[in-house]
Scaffold this motif. Structure first.
Motif, mmCIF file in Angstrom:
data_model
loop_
_atom_site.group_PDB
_atom_site.id
_atom_site.type_symbol
_atom_site.label_atom_id
_atom_site.label_comp_id
_atom_site.label_asym_id
_atom_site.label_seq_id
_atom_site.Cartn_x
_atom_site.Cartn_y
_atom_site.Cartn_z
ATOM 1 N N THR A 150 -4.812 -14.135 11.387
ATOM 2 C CA THR A 150 -5.340 -12.655 10.566
ATOM 3 C C THR A 150 -4.931 -11.475 11.753
ATOM 4 O O THR A 150 -4.359 -10.600 11.191
ATOM 5 C CB THR A 150 -6.718 -12.640 10.814
ATOM 6 O OG1 THR A 150 -7.373 -13.607 9.882
ATOM 7 C CG2 THR A 150 -7.438 -11.341 10.046
ATOM 8 N N LYS A 199 -1.149 -10.885 11.221
ATOM 9 C CA LYS A 199 -0.639 -10.228 9.955
ATOM 10 C C LYS A 199 -1.159 -9.038 9.975
ATOM 11 O O LYS A 199 -0.293 -7.988 9.556
ATOM 12 C CB LYS A 199 -1.680 -10.943 8.911
ATOM 13 C CG LYS A 199 -1.196 -10.515 7.401
ATOM 14 C CD LYS A 199 -2.084 -11.169 6.293
ATOM 15 C CE LYS A 199 -1.620 -10.881 4.914
ATOM 16 N NZ LYS A 199 -1.843 -9.198 4.796
ATOM 17 N N VAL A 200 -2.226 -8.332 10.273
ATOM 18 C CA VAL A 200 -2.538 -6.928 10.433
ATOM 19 C C VAL A 200 -1.528 -6.101 11.341
ATOM 20 O O VAL A 200 -1.163 -5.119 11.140
ATOM 21 C CB VAL A 200 -4.039 -6.758 10.533
ATOM 22 C CG1 VAL A 200 -4.885 -7.378 9.480
ATOM 23 C CG2 VAL A 200 -4.644 -7.177 11.862
ATOM 24 N N LYS A 239 1.389 -7.068 12.493
ATOM 25 C CA LYS A 239 2.442 -7.076 11.943
ATOM 26 C C LYS A 239 2.944 -5.935 10.667
ATOM 27 O O LYS A 239 3.744 -5.141 10.785
ATOM 28 C CB LYS A 239 3.096 -8.413 11.554
ATOM 29 C CG LYS A 239 4.492 -8.802 11.212
ATOM 30 C CD LYS A 239 4.808 -10.043 10.704
ATOM 31 C CE LYS A 239 5.040 -11.148 11.778
ATOM 32 N NZ LYS A 239 5.500 -12.447 11.465
ATOM 33 N N ASP A 240 2.104 -6.030 9.848
ATOM 34 C CA ASP A 240 2.119 -4.926 8.788
ATOM 35 C C ASP A 240 1.964 -3.594 9.530
ATOM 36 O O ASP A 240 2.632 -2.880 8.853
ATOM 37 C CB ASP A 240 0.825 -5.229 7.931
ATOM 38 C CG ASP A 240 0.575 -6.489 7.082
ATOM 39 O OD1 ASP A 240 -0.191 -6.834 6.363
ATOM 40 O OD2 ASP A 240 1.822 -7.217 6.979
ATOM 41 N N CYS A 241 1.240 -3.455 10.390
ATOM 42 C CA CYS A 241 1.100 -2.012 11.066
ATOM 43 C C CYS A 241 2.383 -1.661 11.668
ATOM 44 O O CYS A 241 2.970 -0.531 11.509
ATOM 45 C CB CYS A 241 0.084 -1.940 12.261
ATOM 46 S SG CYS A 241 0.063 -0.474 12.976
ATOM 47 N N THR A 297 5.638 -3.009 11.147
ATOM 48 C CA THR A 297 6.568 -2.938 10.063
ATOM 49 C C THR A 297 6.532 -1.470 9.260
ATOM 50 O O THR A 297 7.555 -0.861 9.140
ATOM 51 C CB THR A 297 6.330 -4.026 9.005
ATOM 52 O OG1 THR A 297 6.504 -5.298 9.818
ATOM 53 C CG2 THR A 297 7.508 -4.018 7.853
ATOM 54 N N ALA A 298 5.412 -1.085 9.110
ATOM 55 C CA ALA A 298 5.316 0.171 8.291
ATOM 56 C C ALA A 298 5.152 1.529 9.009
ATOM 57 O O ALA A 298 5.449 2.564 8.548
ATOM 58 C CB ALA A 298 3.952 0.183 7.490
ATOM 59 N N SER A 331 -5.280 1.821 10.551
ATOM 60 C CA SER A 331 -4.706 2.284 9.401
ATOM 61 C C SER A 331 -3.933 3.666 9.885
ATOM 62 O O SER A 331 -2.994 3.925 9.143
ATOM 63 C CB SER A 331 -5.676 2.734 8.348
ATOM 64 O OG SER A 331 -6.744 3.433 8.560
ATOM 65 N N LYS A 378 -0.833 3.002 11.493
ATOM 66 C CA LYS A 378 0.463 2.494 10.649
ATOM 67 C C LYS A 378 0.795 3.831 10.119
ATOM 68 O O LYS A 378 1.771 3.643 9.652
ATOM 69 C CB LYS A 378 -0.486 1.696 9.513
ATOM 70 C CG LYS A 378 0.362 1.007 8.534
ATOM 71 C CD LYS A 378 -0.290 0.034 7.562
ATOM 72 C CE LYS A 378 0.452 -0.591 6.592
ATOM 73 N NZ LYS A 378 -0.266 -1.449 5.413
ATOM 74 N N GLU A 379 0.026 4.633 9.828
ATOM 75 C CA GLU A 379 0.490 5.727 9.234
ATOM 76 C C GLU A 379 1.186 7.065 9.947
ATOM 77 O O GLU A 379 2.224 7.523 9.595
ATOM 78 C CB GLU A 379 -0.777 6.483 8.549
ATOM 79 C CG GLU A 379 -0.371 7.709 7.735
ATOM 80 C CD GLU A 379 -1.582 8.483 6.984
ATOM 81 O OE1 GLU A 379 -2.622 7.576 6.733
ATOM 82 O OE2 GLU A 379 -1.866 9.620 6.827
#
Length: 666
Positions: free
Chosen positions: A452, A455-456, A458-460, A462-463, A638, A641-642
């Motif tokens: 978990t 995943k979070v 890696k998503d962060c 990547t974006a 979040s 990530k932004e």
């Protein structure tokens, strides 16, 4: 660090030392009438005093902690119990002294103990030991974790022929052993066939067992379970080996047809059907199964098939699996009978070549592991339930952080050698992370926490856009627990740590976990079998005191020699159980800690910076970065990530993702 750290994953149950928590109601099928037919005449159960949470054998000094209720009979209850000194678990038959106050009652229990303790067979429940105190007699038996055929029958209703053959062969093996020793079981039923972790059957419950007598000397008592009683028993002609065979036929019928052959709504009618041998054979049964059942359920004991004749019956010519999968306890298994051609060539090979050739001498296990380990990549020292695994670093690129310290970063594009190393992790160590308990959807495992978090993050990564600074941090972040100090003493005892609320925990090398909480007034103890107990520190069982002393030694060392890891303090959460360390992983550059509340913490050695990923109360993810000056900054993931972050933080997050990737791949 030879001993390593042992994961205590899949913590399925959380039991405090409160007797009210242990009141499960055993489930019974219609065939599981408790006790003897004689006892089943609507006797009200006498109220029994609640069994103490910890019982102690005064002769040996060993203490045992009570677990769940496994079942209850006419005058006894069976509990799961754990030896607090060895963590070994037993099924313990507990008989109140009040129920054996009369000489004939005590003689019955004595006979059961004396008979069972002489038995030693792979398909008979193992007798361990017994003791008694003023309240109870305790009989310690082998624990069969997959319960009994009664539980499987309740979940499945009917079994396939290969499964029935699998179980019957084992029952007959155990029964032949008893009969050869002149012992009658006299209460064969689904609830007395126990299944262990490996799906092996064990014949148990010898409360009604008796020595085989001549026809003239046989006791004429009607005892056993009504649906399984033989005609001669009901006619008061006494029990013989043929009576056990009759019960075996009833067991076979029940497993294949879904209900006992003579079951009715009225006990008198059931007895009448048994005496007249009046039952139906469903047409859905194979001809061989019908013939075998008919051959066993014969009114005249001398007309019944013997155990050897049953094994030689055409029914047993069909495919019998060597092993059943655990899933077969609740669903029809997918079985693969060998093809006729394969069987033919196997027989031909044996006839042509006789004995099998001796196998080529294998490389010793340790040498093979050393050879595999030498290939591995990322410098990880992984501590799991089976062993500690060391990984050698193979040429990692090193990235200079803005602080001037070297931070290892595994290349995003693996080289062929690294790819081969990654595969060898999967080949050699697949499954070493797993605990012996099946996962529960409510409980996090080390693998789940790592996956978990990976995943979070890696998503962060990547974006997130490129940025020269971090976004605004939260001015008043939600309080959470994190590790402020730690000490690695795994070469002897285990891994110790202090949480931000001053709780101290140690994950011991053998997999147990002990925490000192509430200013060391409360002890939380978690076994390798995932049971969690809570004690007052001043009433700790003697067997746990040495472990508590080790925890206190580590606590004193950390207090006297180590600095706090940051300025992030925690509000007291007295009502909650402390988070438990599931696993720790050391690399050349960092320590990774995975907790059962989903928190991930990574401490970098060189500059004492830290990354903590945890969930807030609204299920959003928080990321806390603690700088080398020990100043903490907490961000909404979040928001990172932004808006992006500094290259220093990005490098560290990338390194953490790579570590977690190796963790999940391994």
């Amino acid at each position: 660090m030879d001993a390593g750290c042992v994961t205590a994953a899949h913590r399925v149950s959380c039991h405090t030392m409160n007797a009210d928590l242990f009141k499960p109601t055993p489930e019974r099928g219609p065939h599981q009438s408790s006790g003897t037919a004689k006892n089943a005449r609507n006797k009200p159960e006498q109220s029994k005093p609640e069994l103490a949470q910890v019982v102690t054998d005064s002769r040996t000094g060993r203490s045992y902690s009570k677990g769940k209720l496994l079942g209850k009979g006419g005058f006894a209850r069976c509990y799961e119990m754990t030896d607090l000194s060895s963590n070994k678990m037993y099924a313990v038959k507990v008989i109140p002294q009040s129920r054996v106050s009369k000489p004939h009652q005590r003689e019955k229990i004595t006979n059961e103990i004396e008979l069972h303790r002489t038995l030693a067979h792979k398909h008979v429940v193992k007798f361990s030991h017994y003791f008694e105190d003023q309240e109870n007699i305790y009989i310690f038996l082998e624990l069969c974790s997959r319960k009994s055929l009664a539980h499987i029958w309740k979940a499945r209703h009917t079994l396939t022929e290969p499964e029935v053959r699998y179980y019957l062969r084992q029952i007959i093996s155990g029964l032949k052993y008893l009969h050869n020793r002149g012992i009658l079981h006299r209460d064969l039923k689904l609830g007395n066939f126990f299944i262990n972790e490996n799906m092996d059957l064990r014949l148990g419950d010898f409360g009604l067992a008796a020595k085989l007598e001549t026809v003239e000397q046989r006791k004429k008592t009607i005892c056993g379970t009504p649906n399984y009683l033989a005609p001669e028993v009901l006619n008061r002609q006494g029990h013989g080996t043929e009576s056990d065979v009759w019960s075996l036929g009833c067991v076979m019928y029940t497993l294949m047809c879904g209900s006992p052959p003579f079951e009715t709504l009225d006990l008198k009618e059931t007895y009448k059907c048994i005496k007249e041998v009046r039952y139906n054979l469903p047409s859905s049964l194979s001809p061989a199964a019908q013939k075998l059942i008919s051959g066993i359920l014969q009114k005249n004991p001398s007309d019944r098939l013997t155990l050897d004749q049953i094994l030689n019956h055409e029914f047993f010519k069909g495919f019998t699996p060597d092993k059943l999968p655990p899933s077969s306890c609740v669903m029809v298994p997918e079985l693969h009978p060998p093809s006729p051609a394969k069987k033919f060539f196997s027989k031909m090979a044996k006839s042509l070549f006789g004995k099998k050739k001796s196998k080529v001498e294998k490389i010793p296990c340790e040498e093979k592991e050393d050879r595999d380990i030498s290939k591995l990549v990322s410098g990880i020292v992984k501590c799991s339930i089976n062993r500690q695994i060391s990984y050698k670093t193979v040429g990692p690129s090193e990235v200079t952080s803005p602080t001037g310290q070297l931070v290892s970063s595994v290349p995003l594009e693996p080289t062929p050698a690294e790819e081969e190393s990654r595969k060898s992790i999967s080949r050699s160590f697949k499954g070493t992370m797993a605990s012996g308990t099946e996962p529960c959807e409510d409980v996090l495992t080390p693998a789940a926490v790592a996956e978990t978090a990976m995943k979070v993050l890696k998503d962060c990564l990547t974006a997130m856009p490129a940025a020269n600074r971090n976004p605004p941090c939260l001015s008043r972040p939600q309080s959470f627990l994190w590790v402020t100090k730690w000490v690695d003493y795994s070469n002897k005892y285990g891994f110790g740590y202090q949480l931000s609320n001053q709780n101290i925990g140690v994950l011991f090398n053998e997999g147990t976990h002990l925490s000192l909480c509430d200013q060391r007034q409360t002890v939380h103890y978690c076994l390798t079998n995932n049971k969690h107990f809570t004690f007052a520190a001043n009433s700790l069982p003697e067997q746990l005191r040495s472990q508590k002393q080790i925890v206190e030694l580590m606590a004193n060392y950390m207090e006297q020699n180590l600095m706090e890891g940051g300025d992030l303090h925690c509000e007291e959460q007295a009502s909650a159980l402390p988070p438990l360390l599931l696993q720790w992983v050391k690399t050349d550059h960092a320590l990774v800690m995975l907790f059962n509340n989903g928190t991930l913490q990574v401490n970098f050695y060189t500059d004492h910076t830290k990354i903590i990923v945890c969930k807030s109360s609204d299920d959003s993810y928080l990321l806390t970065y603690i700088s080398r000056e020990r100043v903490s900054y907490t961000y909404l993931l979040s928001m990172l990530k932004e808006m992006g972050c500094t290259s220093e933080l990005r490098h560290r997050l990338g390194y953490v993702v790579q570590l977690l990737q190796h963790h999940t791949d391994a």
